[in-house]
Scaffold this motif. Sequence first.
Motif, short mmCIF file in Angstrom:
data_model
loop_
_atom_site.label_atom_id
_atom_site.label_comp_id
_atom_site.label_asym_id
_atom_site.label_seq_id
_atom_site.Cartn_x
_atom_site.Cartn_y
_atom_site.Cartn_z
N TYR A 1 5.07 -0.83 11.20
CA TYR A 1 4.05 -1.87 11.14
C TYR A 1 2.70 -1.19 11.36
N LEU A 2 1.82 -1.29 10.38
CA LEU A 2 0.52 -0.62 10.47
C LEU A 2 -0.63 -1.58 10.78
N HIS A 3 -0.67 -2.75 10.13
CA HIS A 3 -1.74 -3.73 10.34
C HIS A 3 -3.12 -3.07 10.27
N LEU A 4 -3.33 -2.28 9.21
CA LEU A 4 -4.54 -1.46 9.13
C LEU A 4 -5.83 -2.26 9.06
N ALA A 5 -5.79 -3.47 8.49
CA ALA A 5 -7.01 -4.26 8.39
C ALA A 5 -7.61 -4.53 9.77
N GLU B 1 -6.85 -2.38 12.35
CA GLU B 1 -6.74 -1.10 13.06
C GLU B 1 -7.50 -0.02 12.30
N PRO B 2 -8.83 -0.12 12.22
CA PRO B 2 -9.61 0.86 11.43
C PRO B 2 -9.46 2.30 11.90
N GLU B 3 -9.22 2.51 13.21
CA GLU B 3 -9.06 3.88 13.70
C GLU B 3 -7.79 4.52 13.14
N VAL B 4 -6.73 3.74 13.06
CA VAL B 4 -5.48 4.25 12.48
C VAL B 4 -5.69 4.56 11.00
N ALA B 5 -6.37 3.66 10.31
CA ALA B 5 -6.64 3.87 8.89
C ALA B 5 -7.44 5.15 8.66
N GLU B 6 -8.48 5.35 9.47
CA GLU B 6 -9.31 6.55 9.32
C GLU B 6 -8.50 7.82 9.55
N ALA B 7 -7.62 7.79 10.55
CA ALA B 7 -6.80 8.97 10.84
C ALA B 7 -5.84 9.26 9.69
N HIS C 1 -3.69 -0.29 -1.13
CA HIS C 1 -3.31 -1.70 -1.04
C HIS C 1 -4.60 -2.51 -1.04
N GLU C 2 -4.73 -3.42 -2.00
CA GLU C 2 -6.01 -4.09 -2.22
C GLU C 2 -6.46 -4.92 -1.01
N ALA C 3 -5.56 -5.69 -0.41
CA ALA C 3 -5.94 -6.53 0.72
C ALA C 3 -6.34 -5.69 1.92
N VAL C 4 -5.65 -4.57 2.12
CA VAL C 4 -6.00 -3.67 3.22
C VAL C 4 -7.38 -3.09 3.00
#
Length: 373
Positions: A93-97, A99-105, A352-355
């Motif tokens: 489970y990522l929930h990147l929208a 969790e911007p820090e996780v996305a950046e990493a 992923h477009e929504a992300v």
Amino acid sequence: MKIGVPMEIKRNENRVAITPAGVMMLSQAGHDVYIESGAGVGSNISDEDYKKAGAVIVHTAEEIWAQELIVKVKEPQPQEFQFFRKDQMIFTYLHLAAEPEVAEALIENQTIGIAYETIQKENDTLPLLTPMSEIAGRMSVQAGLRFLEKIHGGKGVLASGVPGVEPANVVIIGGGIVGTNAAKMAIGLGANVTILDINIERLRELEDLFPGKIRTIASNEFNIAQEVEKADLLIGAVLIPGAKAPKLVTEEMVKTMEDGSVVVDVAVDQGGSIETIDRITTHEEPVYVKHGVNHYAVANIPGAVSTTATYALTNVTAPYVLKLANQGLQELIKKDKVFARGMNTYRGKIVHEAVAEGLDKRYTELSSFFGDG
């Protein structure tokens, strides 16, 4: 394929990403499964249980994260970013929208992020999110009613009432998996239950499912405001796959609730749909008070029932892990459009477009890397 299963280090997260049955299934297919020692303890699974199923037990996070596929439950924590590397796959489970820090990493390290919550079938169902949504929906009522008790800072209302005294008013915004399961629990406890949703056809289905036991109301700003004011327990159960949850309940609406009422926002890990949910809480300190209202904002609600949640989760994730291990990423993406929708990051891009929209970042078509499919 070499698969690593780390111990979850997010606070109060006791789930684990695989069961012994999943290990056996992968081992029999010729894959190597490495489990961090103690990873299953919070779900009552011992290292010995894993060994008997064919796993290799290792004692450091470094050894786990050295594997090509990492299977987790929750998004990686900052202290785990150091292990990210190019083309490593993380399936969780990522929930990147939110969790911007996780996305950046993930982007910076060109790590492949595959999210359980965005794997989506043609009928828009989310097979890897559904069991956790079922648990979170049911737990939202269980937890919310606890904090409605006077001894926990609530207004002192019993869900069912008693003869001559009204039951509690439970208002649920969103009639999907979370909302439906919240309704099941609240109805079973004898509460007055109201569900709001923008999909009138879904409201018809819910009335057929719970005949004579719920009120259904079209979701709009006016109706939400009216129902929030009357709610003893308000449950936010709105989800847009991959995207941030829309803010449907304003701070002004919450101010109209009676002191000691309770708000539970199940979408808090996607940013929350209730404006006064402005922080994430933990199972140790699950509630804060704002405008006299108890706010329950735990992002990993199923972690409280970790044994049930682990088995429910791995029942649906393990077959995808096996397909990924057997076929490899490129082949599986080309053959399985449902799985392909789980791709969030690839080679430093958001795919992923929504992300991408939730993070306000550029979206790159997955097909630009793999071709059609």
